[in-house]
Design a protein around this motif. Structure first.
Motif, PDB file in Angstrom:
ATOM      1  N   GLY A 184      60.405 101.483  38.835  1.00  0.00           N
ATOM      2  CA  GLY A 184      60.411 100.360  39.770  1.00  0.00           C
ATOM      3  C   GLY A 184      61.817 100.117  40.279  1.00  0.00           C
ATOM      4  N   HIS A 185      61.969  99.047  41.021  1.00  0.00           N
ATOM      5  CA  HIS A 185      63.294  98.699  41.530  1.00  0.00           C
ATOM      6  C   HIS A 185      63.838  97.512  40.739  1.00  0.00           C
ATOM      7  N   MET A 186      65.128  97.573  40.472  1.00  0.00           N
ATOM      8  CA  MET A 186      65.776  96.543  39.658  1.00  0.00           C
ATOM      9  C   MET A 186      66.006  95.283  40.482  1.00  0.00           C
ATOM     10  N   LYS A 187      65.613  94.137  39.926  1.00  0.00           N
ATOM     11  CA  LYS A 187      65.835  92.843  40.568  1.00  0.00           C
ATOM     12  C   LYS A 187      67.073  92.155  39.989  1.00  0.00           C
ATOM     13  N   LEU A 188      67.217  92.208  38.678  1.00  0.00           N
ATOM     14  CA  LEU A 188      68.379  91.636  37.995  1.00  0.00           C
ATOM     15  C   LEU A 188      68.855  92.616  36.933  1.00  0.00           C
ATOM     16  N   ILE A 246      66.972  94.020  31.872  1.00  0.00           N
ATOM     17  CA  ILE A 246      66.840  94.314  33.297  1.00  0.00           C
ATOM     18  C   ILE A 246      65.484  93.801  33.767  1.00  0.00           C
ATOM     19  N   HIS A 247      65.460  93.117  34.894  1.00  0.00           N
ATOM     20  CA  HIS A 247      64.203  92.700  35.513  1.00  0.00           C
ATOM     21  C   HIS A 247      63.780  93.795  36.483  1.00  0.00           C
ATOM     22  N   VAL A 248      62.587  94.336  36.284  1.00  0.00           N
ATOM     23  CA  VAL A 248      62.091  95.452  37.085  1.00  0.00           C
ATOM     24  C   VAL A 248      60.784  95.053  37.759  1.00  0.00           C
ATOM     25  N   GLN A 249      60.641  95.451  39.012  1.00  0.00           N
ATOM     26  CA  GLN A 249      59.407  95.192  39.765  1.00  0.00           C
ATOM     27  C   GLN A 249      58.964  96.490  40.421  1.00  0.00           C
ATOM     28  N   SER A 250      57.670  96.765  40.371  1.00  0.00           N
ATOM     29  CA  SER A 250      57.139  97.996  40.949  1.00  0.00           C
ATOM     30  C   SER A 250      56.372  97.714  42.226  1.00  0.00           C
ATOM     31  N   LEU A 251      56.569  98.569  43.203  1.00  0.00           N
ATOM     32  CA  LEU A 251      55.755  98.514  44.418  1.00  0.00           C
ATOM     33  C   LEU A 251      54.436  99.212  44.149  1.00  0.00           C
ATOM     34  N   GLU A 252      53.344  98.621  44.648  1.00  0.00           N
ATOM     35  CA  GLU A 252      52.040  99.229  44.495  1.00  0.00           C
ATOM     36  C   GLU A 252      51.540  99.657  45.872  1.00  0.00           C
ATOM     37  N   VAL A 253      50.262  99.947  45.954  1.00  0.00           N
ATOM     38  CA  VAL A 253      49.730 100.463  47.211  1.00  0.00           C
ATOM     39  C   VAL A 253      49.963  99.481  48.344  1.00  0.00           C
TER      40      VAL A 253
END
Length: 495
Positions: free
Chosen positions: A158-162, A187-194
């Motif tokens: 995913g992409h790192m937010k913090l 680390i705060h991580v968020q993934s993009l979905e469809v």
């Protein structure tokens, strides 16, 4: 389960030797030959006594099948000097032991265990291609399902937010001394979905050597890295992921999955239009009476009550009189009022520009959780009948479950925002992300309905965080710029 291939390395040879495929490995002794690439190896230790259990390995064959390997502690010195990550090997004689049920890193039912007569040798030229790596990616729903089960260890990208509580707007400065003391970095991580939809933000805790590897790789990047791939993480509650001794870290252009995600993420960032204010915008335009912004909930702040006892008529704070509860609102001044629990929950939030504290009052809390505060308080005392009337109800799971969610918040500011260094942000309404902005009239109504309640509950909210630490960890260092509404207690009916 989604499996991702990495690049292949092709070498050639005239050898006609016969090798067993990993798919054909069964339980029991084998005198066959295996040919594989050694993806990774690590020490397995008893989590309590820290004694060495053995050396665990992740292996992949020419058909792309992944299997776990194991070397008992007494044989590590014999084989370890010849082992190098990424190299191709031939193994003769082994035992197919049953794959362990806890902390599994491969789906295969068997584990290739080295025995007394196992022989391993490096192959420098082979006539086939063997994948360099293989990853097991899962959705956040799978992570939620596997919380605290200590079963399979999955990979996340995913992409790192913090990073260590800092946004990536400017390159984060990581405190090596602090990390060495705490032995971890978050680390705060968020993934993009469809369709470029963002999943929930997950807290990723990297421990010990993995934290060191992350810092070294992060600091060595010329540009601030964005994408993070972490292997074999253990899923904890509330979408918290923890590294294990088998964990590896990759960023941006390290491997094909991170390169693919980086391309995808950049495309999503370009096509996604921002229609609302950022937190920084709100702080810059405090002269506005109301605004809306999209932010992600990082935590529900502990250490202060998440509700207060309000007047049943006007919802202002109710105080204990001689024999009853009395409304503190001068315009109401209701004596013998019935106490009703109302939301007054402090949450830490962030977007791509800033971090801040928001306070959820009344209907805003209900819109976010789907439950009235009075219902949650009542349910707690029904389940805990031994607790006295003055007992403070702990933060319910219903409220904790909002961590990681992204919402569009309608917020209001008052004259209190301009006093001292306080920047008060009170949430008046929660909007769906795909809902058009409210009309001026509707926002005005929301503000009017909440203004008096906000003053009487003593809750205009706290100033935004100024340190580089995790917002939740720093809560004890920050104080609200308004009066403390008092310790919340069980609501009582007036006489």
């Amino acid at each position: 389960m989604a499996m991702k291939r990495n690049g292949k390395s092709h070498v050639s040879s005239d050898s006609d030797e016969q090798f067993m495929s990993f798919k054909d490995v069964s339980l029991g002794p084998h005198e066959a030959q295996l040919r594989f690439r050694l993806i990774h190896f690590w020490e397995a230790r008893n989590p309590v006594k820290k004694t060495l259990i053995g050396l665990e390995m992740l292996l992949i064959d020419e058909q792309g099948t992944v299997i776990q390997g194991f070397i008992p502690p007494g044989r590590i010195k014999k084989y370890l000097p010849d082992m190098k990550r990424g190299s191709v090997y031939k193994l003769i004689n082994f035992y197919g032991s049953k794959n362990k049920p806890m902390y599994r890193v491969a789906d295969h039912l068997a584990t290739v265990s080295f025995t007394w007569n196992s022989e391993i040798s490096a192959l420098h030229e082979i006539p086939i291609s063997i994948d360099e790596d293989r990853f097991r990616f899962h959705s956040h729903e799978d992570f939620e399902t596997n919380c605290d089960l200590k079963g399979d260890l999955y990979d996340v990208v995913g992409h790192m937010k913090l990073v260590d509580g800092q946004t990536l707007i400017e390159r984060p400065i990581i405190d090596d001394v602090k990390i060495a003391t705490t032995r971890h970095i978050m680390i705060h991580v968020q993934s993009l979905e469809v369709y470029f939809c963002s999943g929930p933000v997950m807290k990723l805790y990297l421990w010990d050597q993995t934290a060191t590897d992350f810092i070294k790789k992060f600091n060595s990047c010329e540009n601030t890295p964005t994408v993070l791939l972490v292997t074999t993480v253990n899923t904890k509650r509330t979408l918290a992921l923890a590294s294990m001794s088998s964990t590896r870290v990759f960023m941006d252009n390290d491997v094909q999955p991170t390169r693919n995600y980086l391309t995808w993420y950049v495309s999503a960032d370009v096509i996604t239009k921002r229609e609302t204010l950022t937190i920084a915008d709100i702080f810059s335009y405090m002269s506005q009476e109301s605004a809306k912004c999209t932010a992600t909930i990082d935590d529900v702040v502990h250490g202060s009550s998440w509700y207060y006892i309000g007047c049943s008529e006007c919802h202002s704070k109710a105080t204990k009189g001689t024999n009853s509860l009395i409304c503190t609102n001068a315009k109401c001044a209701k004596v013998n009022t019935t106490g009703v629990a109302q939301y007054r929950a402090k949450i830490s939030v962030y977007d791509n520009t800033e971090q801040a504290f928001f306070v959820l009052l009344g209907d805003a809390g209900r819109e976010l959780t789907g439950r009235h505060a009075s219902e949650l308080v009542s349910n707690y005392f029904k389940a805990n009948k031994s607790e006295g009337a003055d007992h403070e109800v702990p933060i319910p799971e219903t409220l904790i479950s909002i961590i990681g969610q992204t919402h569009k918040f309608c917020v209001k500011v008052t004259d209190h925002n301009f006093s001292g260094n306080t920047r008060a942000v009170t949430v008046t309404k929660i909007l769906p992300l795909d809902t058009p902005p409210p009309t001026e009239a509707s926002v005005g109504n929301d503000i009017g309905a909440t203004s008096e309640e906000s003053k009487q509950s003593g809750n205009d909210v706290c100033e935004p965080p100024t340190s580089r630490g995790d917002p939740a960890d720093e809560d004890s260092k920050r104080t609200c710029g308004s009066a403390d509404p008092g310790t919340a207690k069980r609501p009582r009916c007036g006489n």
